[in-house]
Motif scaffolding. Structure first.
Motif, mmCIF file in Angstrom:
data_model
loop_
_atom_site.group_PDB
_atom_site.id
_atom_site.type_symbol
_atom_site.label_atom_id
_atom_site.label_comp_id
_atom_site.label_asym_id
_atom_site.label_seq_id
_atom_site.Cartn_x
_atom_site.Cartn_y
_atom_site.Cartn_z
ATOM 1 N N UNK A 5 0.815 -1.210 0.000
ATOM 2 C CA UNK A 5 0.000 0.000 0.000
ATOM 3 C C UNK A 5 0.856 1.271 0.000
ATOM 4 N N UNK A 6 1.912 1.295 0.823
ATOM 5 C CA UNK A 6 2.741 2.501 0.875
ATOM 6 C C UNK A 6 3.468 2.729 -0.445
ATOM 7 N N UNK A 7 3.811 1.670 -1.158
ATOM 8 C CA UNK A 7 4.426 1.814 -2.476
ATOM 9 C C UNK A 7 3.439 2.436 -3.449
ATOM 10 N N UNK A 8 2.208 1.947 -3.457
ATOM 11 C CA UNK A 8 1.195 2.489 -4.361
ATOM 12 C C UNK A 8 0.904 3.955 -4.053
ATOM 13 N N UNK A 9 0.833 4.294 -2.777
ATOM 14 C CA UNK A 9 0.591 5.690 -2.389
ATOM 15 C C UNK A 9 1.763 6.577 -2.826
ATOM 16 N N UNK A 10 2.984 6.086 -2.632
ATOM 17 C CA UNK A 10 4.159 6.870 -3.029
ATOM 18 C C UNK A 10 4.233 7.028 -4.544
ATOM 19 N N UNK A 11 3.895 5.989 -5.296
ATOM 20 C CA UNK A 11 3.886 6.090 -6.761
ATOM 21 C C UNK A 11 2.842 7.099 -7.218
ATOM 22 N N UNK A 12 1.655 7.036 -6.632
ATOM 23 C CA UNK A 12 0.601 7.988 -6.991
ATOM 24 C C UNK A 12 1.016 9.416 -6.638
ATOM 25 N N UNK A 13 1.648 9.583 -5.487
ATOM 26 C CA UNK A 13 2.113 10.908 -5.089
ATOM 27 C C UNK A 13 3.207 11.435 -6.004
ATOM 28 N N UNK A 14 4.123 10.555 -6.406
ATOM 29 C CA UNK A 14 5.196 10.960 -7.323
ATOM 30 C C UNK A 14 4.615 11.357 -8.673
ATOM 31 N N UNK A 117 12.851 10.585 -1.560
ATOM 32 C CA UNK A 117 13.138 9.264 -1.009
ATOM 33 C C UNK A 117 11.907 8.366 -1.062
ATOM 34 N N UNK A 118 10.732 8.903 -0.754
ATOM 35 C CA UNK A 118 9.531 8.058 -0.832
ATOM 36 C C UNK A 118 9.296 7.591 -2.259
ATOM 37 N N UNK A 119 9.489 8.484 -3.214
ATOM 38 C CA UNK A 119 9.348 8.087 -4.617
ATOM 39 C C UNK A 119 10.415 7.060 -4.976
ATOM 40 N N UNK A 120 11.647 7.311 -4.575
ATOM 41 C CA UNK A 120 12.739 6.386 -4.897
ATOM 42 C C UNK A 120 12.495 5.009 -4.292
ATOM 43 N N UNK A 121 12.017 4.954 -3.063
ATOM 44 C CA UNK A 121 11.738 3.661 -2.434
ATOM 45 C C UNK A 121 10.628 2.919 -3.183
ATOM 46 N N UNK A 122 9.634 3.654 -3.658
ATOM 47 C CA UNK A 122 8.576 3.023 -4.456
ATOM 48 C C UNK A 122 9.143 2.532 -5.786
ATOM 49 N N UNK A 123 9.996 3.338 -6.405
ATOM 50 C CA UNK A 123 10.630 2.915 -7.659
ATOM 51 C C UNK A 123 11.489 1.666 -7.446
ATOM 52 N N UNK A 124 12.109 1.549 -6.279
ATOM 53 C CA UNK A 124 12.895 0.355 -5.960
ATOM 54 C C UNK A 124 12.008 -0.884 -6.085
#
Length: 181
Positions: A5-14, A117-124
């Motif tokens: 969920x946190x990955x999806x939220x970070x991707x949407x935010x990015x 960093x949140x975007x980068x972690x989601x991209x990871x």
């Protein structure tokens, strides 16, 4: 492929952040507009509400956009640079109504660093799962927004700016016109 969920939220935010500069229009031109963006996308932690913070966030957007346009090796280089420059240190945290999830900066780090960093972690996660193809550009010919395709069948083609609806209406009108004698 379902991401955390946190990955999806970070991707949407990015994606939302990148799209604030699409089409040559500036969607966050002021500190107040940035504060509204932060609120709408539930960014937590420190917010300085300064022009410097606004400019830092604006400078981040083209770097994030490049991930959508890059191949895997370049995307990895961008992600690693974002993590390195922000002194990322992953740790599990729990706050608000969220269960444990990963943060890689402290809540008092500068906003642009936390966003990067949140975007980068989601991209990871996207890269590790070999799902970079889920980051794409809107297929509308008159739009340059980015899209995160989180659909099960990988079918999302348009951004959230109404491009899909416009394409459907145009296709319908073309079919109707072609059917007219």
């Amino acid at each position: 492929m379902a991401f955390a969920h946190d990955t999806e939220v970070a991707l949407a935010g990015a994606a939302a952040l990148v799209n604030t500069a699409s089409g040559g229009d500036e969607a966050i031109p002021t500190v107040a507009a940035l504060a509204d963006f932060i609120h709408r996308h539930s960014w937590t932690g420190r917010h300085d509400n300064t022009d410097d913070e606004l400019r830092s966030v604006q400078r981040l957007r083209p770097r994030l956009r490049r991930v959508w346009e890059a191949g895997e090796d370049e995307a990895v280089a961008i992600v690693n640079a974002l993590l390195r420059e922000s002194d990322a240190l992953p740790q599990l945290v729990r706050h608000d109504n969220w269960p444990y999830h990963l943060h890689a900066t402290s809540s008092d780090a500068p906003l642009a660093d936390r966003m990067a960093v949140e975007a980068a972690m989601a991209f990871v996660d996207v890269i590790r799962e070999d799902q970079l193809h889920r980051l794409r550009l809107c297929e509308s010919s008159d739009c340059d927004n980015v899209v995160v395709d989180l659909t099960r069948n990988r079918s999302r083609r348009y951004c959230d700016a109404g491009c899909g609806n416009r394409a459907a209406v145009n296709a319908y009108r073309a079919r109707k016109a072609a059917a007219q004698p």
